[in-house]
Design an enzyme around this catalytic site. Structure first.
Site, PDB file in Angstrom:
ATOM      1  N   SER A 165       6.106  13.813   7.224  1.00 30.94           N
ATOM      2  CA  SER A 165       5.547  14.377   5.985  1.00 30.94           C
ATOM      3  C   SER A 165       5.043  15.776   6.304  1.00 30.94           C
ATOM      4  O   SER A 165       4.644  16.050   7.446  1.00 30.94           O
ATOM      5  CB  SER A 165       4.373  13.517   5.509  1.00 30.94           C
ATOM      6  OG  SER A 165       3.616  14.200   4.528  1.00 30.94           O
TER       7      SER A 165
ATOM      8  N   TYR B  85      -3.631   9.305   7.088  1.00 31.57           N
ATOM      9  CA  TYR B  85      -2.164   9.339   6.899  1.00 31.57           C
ATOM     10  C   TYR B  85      -1.580  10.560   7.603  1.00 31.57           C
ATOM     11  O   TYR B  85      -0.569  10.467   8.307  1.00 31.57           O
ATOM     12  CB  TYR B  85      -1.882   9.376   5.395  1.00 31.57           C
ATOM     13  CG  TYR B  85      -0.444   9.569   4.987  1.00 31.57           C
ATOM     14  CD1 TYR B  85       0.442   8.501   4.953  1.00 31.57           C
ATOM     15  CD2 TYR B  85       0.021  10.822   4.594  1.00 31.57           C
ATOM     16  CE1 TYR B  85       1.756   8.678   4.543  1.00 31.57           C
ATOM     17  CE2 TYR B  85       1.329  11.015   4.176  1.00 31.57           C
ATOM     18  CZ  TYR B  85       2.198   9.934   4.153  1.00 31.57           C
ATOM     19  OH  TYR B  85       3.502  10.120   3.744  1.00 31.57           O
TER      20      TYR B  85
ATOM     21  N   LYS C  39       1.267  10.867  10.608  1.00 36.31           N
ATOM     22  CA  LYS C  39       2.532  11.594  10.474  1.00 36.31           C
ATOM     23  C   LYS C  39       2.624  12.723  11.519  1.00 36.31           C
ATOM     24  O   LYS C  39       3.722  13.041  11.995  1.00 36.31           O
ATOM     25  CB  LYS C  39       2.684  12.151   9.057  1.00 36.31           C
ATOM     26  CG  LYS C  39       2.838  11.061   7.986  1.00 36.31           C
ATOM     27  CD  LYS C  39       4.122  10.238   8.162  1.00 36.31           C
ATOM     28  CE  LYS C  39       4.379   9.291   6.997  1.00 36.31           C
ATOM     29  NZ  LYS C  39       5.609   8.514   7.135  1.00 36.31           N
TER      30      LYS C  39
HETATM   31  N1  NAP Z   1       6.952  10.523  -1.717  1.00 32.25           N
HETATM   32  C1  NAP Z   1       6.415  11.526  -1.050  1.00 32.25           C
HETATM   33  O1  NAP Z   1       5.895  12.502  -1.643  1.00 32.25           O
HETATM   34  C2  NAP Z   1       6.458  11.522   0.455  1.00 32.25           C
HETATM   35  C3  NAP Z   1       6.111  12.708   1.108  1.00 32.25           C
HETATM   36  C4  NAP Z   1       6.136  12.727   2.482  1.00 32.25           C
HETATM   37  C5  NAP Z   1       6.526  11.607   3.189  1.00 32.25           C
HETATM   38  N2  NAP Z   1       6.847  10.454   2.529  1.00 32.25           N
HETATM   39  C6  NAP Z   1       7.260   9.290   3.321  1.00 32.25           C
HETATM   40  O2  NAP Z   1       8.460   8.788   2.825  1.00 32.25           O
HETATM   41  C7  NAP Z   1       8.605   7.420   3.236  1.00 32.25           C
HETATM   42  C8  NAP Z   1       9.103   6.604   2.060  1.00 32.25           C
HETATM   43  O3  NAP Z   1       8.114   6.597   1.058  1.00 32.25           O
HETATM   44  P1  NAP Z   1       8.452   6.796  -0.488  1.00 32.25           P
HETATM   45  O4  NAP Z   1       7.690   7.959  -0.947  1.00 32.25           O
HETATM   46  O5  NAP Z   1       9.906   6.718  -0.721  1.00 32.25           O
HETATM   47  O6  NAP Z   1       7.684   5.510  -1.074  1.00 32.25           O
HETATM   48  P2  NAP Z   1       8.139   4.308  -2.018  1.00 32.25           P
HETATM   49  O7  NAP Z   1       9.039   4.769  -3.106  1.00 32.25           O
HETATM   50  O8  NAP Z   1       6.876   3.635  -2.397  1.00 32.25           O
HETATM   51  O9  NAP Z   1       9.015   3.410  -1.041  1.00 32.25           O
HETATM   52  C9  NAP Z   1       8.461   2.806   0.077  1.00 32.25           C
HETATM   53  C10 NAP Z   1       9.489   1.850   0.620  1.00 32.25           C
HETATM   54  O10 NAP Z   1       9.015   1.271   1.829  1.00 32.25           O
HETATM   55  C11 NAP Z   1       8.995  -0.148   1.709  1.00 32.25           C
HETATM   56  N3  NAP Z   1       7.876  -0.599   2.512  1.00 32.25           N
HETATM   57  C12 NAP Z   1       6.568  -0.330   2.336  1.00 32.25           C
HETATM   58  N4  NAP Z   1       5.848  -0.860   3.322  1.00 32.25           N
HETATM   59  C13 NAP Z   1       6.734  -1.477   4.149  1.00 32.25           C
HETATM   60  C14 NAP Z   1       6.596  -2.213   5.334  1.00 32.25           C
HETATM   61  N5  NAP Z   1       5.401  -2.432   5.893  1.00 32.25           N
HETATM   62  N6  NAP Z   1       7.702  -2.722   5.898  1.00 32.25           N
HETATM   63  C15 NAP Z   1       8.922  -2.521   5.339  1.00 32.25           C
HETATM   64  N7  NAP Z   1       9.108  -1.824   4.228  1.00 32.25           N
HETATM   65  C16 NAP Z   1       8.015  -1.319   3.633  1.00 32.25           C
HETATM   66  C17 NAP Z   1       8.901  -0.416   0.222  1.00 32.25           C
HETATM   67  O11 NAP Z   1       9.497  -1.640  -0.134  1.00 32.25           O
HETATM   68  P3  NAP Z   1       8.700  -2.988  -0.433  1.00 32.25           P
HETATM   69  O12 NAP Z   1       7.517  -2.642  -1.275  1.00 32.25           O
HETATM   70  O13 NAP Z   1       9.748  -3.790  -1.162  1.00 32.25           O
HETATM   71  O14 NAP Z   1       8.365  -3.531   0.899  1.00 32.25           O
HETATM   72  C18 NAP Z   1       9.780   0.715  -0.308  1.00 32.25           C
HETATM   73  O15 NAP Z   1      11.142   0.372  -0.194  1.00 32.25           O
HETATM   74  C19 NAP Z   1       7.242   7.012   3.792  1.00 32.25           C
HETATM   75  O16 NAP Z   1       7.294   7.040   5.194  1.00 32.25           O
HETATM   76  C20 NAP Z   1       6.318   8.098   3.290  1.00 32.25           C
HETATM   77  O17 NAP Z   1       5.192   8.264   4.107  1.00 32.25           O
HETATM   78  C21 NAP Z   1       6.820  10.387   1.164  1.00 32.25           C
END
Ligand code: NAP
Length: 262
Positions: A142, A155, A159
């Site tokens: 991130s 968090y 990261k």
């Molecule tokens: N969105 C942003 O702005 C952003 C920015 C920087 C980094 N990120 C990073 O991007 C990654 C994906 O996040 P996202 O934003 O796409 O969020 P999201 O749409 O909420 O998706 C999260 C995914 O991870 C799964 N998940 C959550 N906890 C888990 C666990 N303990 N074991 C296995 N699967 C798990 C969830 O599925 P289930 O609920 O079905 O388990 C879902 O498929 C994360 O690492 C996050 O930190 C996101």
């Protein structure tokens, strides 16, 4: 990425039932790879896999559950015969507010999912396949791991450590295995809703490219780092944020304006 680019290769994407993980799985599949999508529930993983296509398998596996991870690796090899790409994407943020106000339980959960799980899954993929055949690992970090801010400190620390881990594994696993990371800015997903849902126009306004990110923006970059198109890149973290990082002054101005209006 053309259809043939990743033909015959297999990718595991953790946390792929929605958001960035699902977009990455779709991009890898679109480039010809077989994909295995995980999530905490089998049902969500299977539904996501069927939305991706025929060379996709959904498996329920909590990212920190060693037995489930091992089973997932075994099932991937049984079904597709290799693990050439691992995307350590599952992430969590159970704690808002100052770092010193966090309790050990939430801190440990953050570190477990965001940092330990990538180590666990990388170890299993390396032992099962990549160590002998090579491969590419991509970690979802991130921009929070490259900066500091008031409300997401725990968090961000996790990261930042993941970005460091990416470099560490790159030297430990090269030259057969490349290890890189992506560092997304604010992307339209459930995890990040608190950052954009109530104030998307303001976030878009201070983003040089004029909008918040979409999961596909990050999925395509993950696909690039997984593929041979990036074959001389390792240990790197690719920022994908529409310019949000380079415009940090605007975020600070916005915060000051908000503070001043109270
Ligand atoms: N969105 C942003 O702005 C952003 C920015 C920087 C980094 N990120 C990073 O991007 C990654 C994906 O996040 P996202 O934003 O796409 O969020 P999201 O749409 O909420 O998706 C999260 C995914 O991870 C799964 N998940 C959550 N906890 C888990 C666990 N303990 N074991 C296995 N699967 C798990 C969830 O599925 P289930 O609920 O079905 O388990 C879902 O498929 C994360 O690492 C996050 O930190 C996101």
């Amino acid at each position: 990425m053309t259809e043939a680019t990743l033909a015959g290769r297999t990718a595991i994407v953790t946390g792929a039932s929605r958001g960035i993980g699902l977009a990455a799985a779709a991009a890898l599949h679109g480039a010809g790879a077989n994909v295995v999508l995980t999530s905490r529930t089998e049902e969500a993983a299977v539904a996501a896999a069927s939305s991706v296509g025929d060379r996709a398998l959904g498996i329920g596996a909590h990212a920190t559950d060693g037995a489930a991870a091992r089973l997932c690796v075994e099932q991937t090899l049984e079904r597709f015969g290799s693990i050439d790409i691992l995307v350590n994407n599952a992430g969590t943020n159970p704690a808002f507010g100052p770092v010193l106000s966090q309790d050990h339980g939430r801190f440990a959960k953050t570190m477990d999912v965001n940092l330990w799980a990538p180590i666990l899954w990388s170890k299993l993929a390396v032992e099962a396949w990549m160590g002998d055949h090579g491969g590419s690992i991509v970690n979802t970090a991130s921009i929070g791991g490259l900066s500091v801010g008031p409300d997401l400190g725990g968090y961000h620390v996790s990261k930042a450590a993941l970005i460091h881990l990416t470099k560490q594994l790159a030297i430990e696993l090269g030259p057969q295995i490349r290890v890189n990371a992506v560092a997304p800015g604010v992307v339209r997903t459930r995890l990040a809703e608190a950052l954009w849902k109530e104030h998307e126009p303001a976030v878009a306004d201070r983003t040089p490219l004029g909008r918040i990110g979409e999961p596909d923006d990050v999925g395509s970059a993950i696909c690039f780092l997984a593929s041979d198109a990036s074959s001389w890149i390792t240990g790197e973290t690719l920022v994908i944020d529409g310019g949000q990082m380079i415009n940090a002054g605007a975020a600070a101005d916005a915060a000051m304006a908000t503070a001043g209006s109270h």
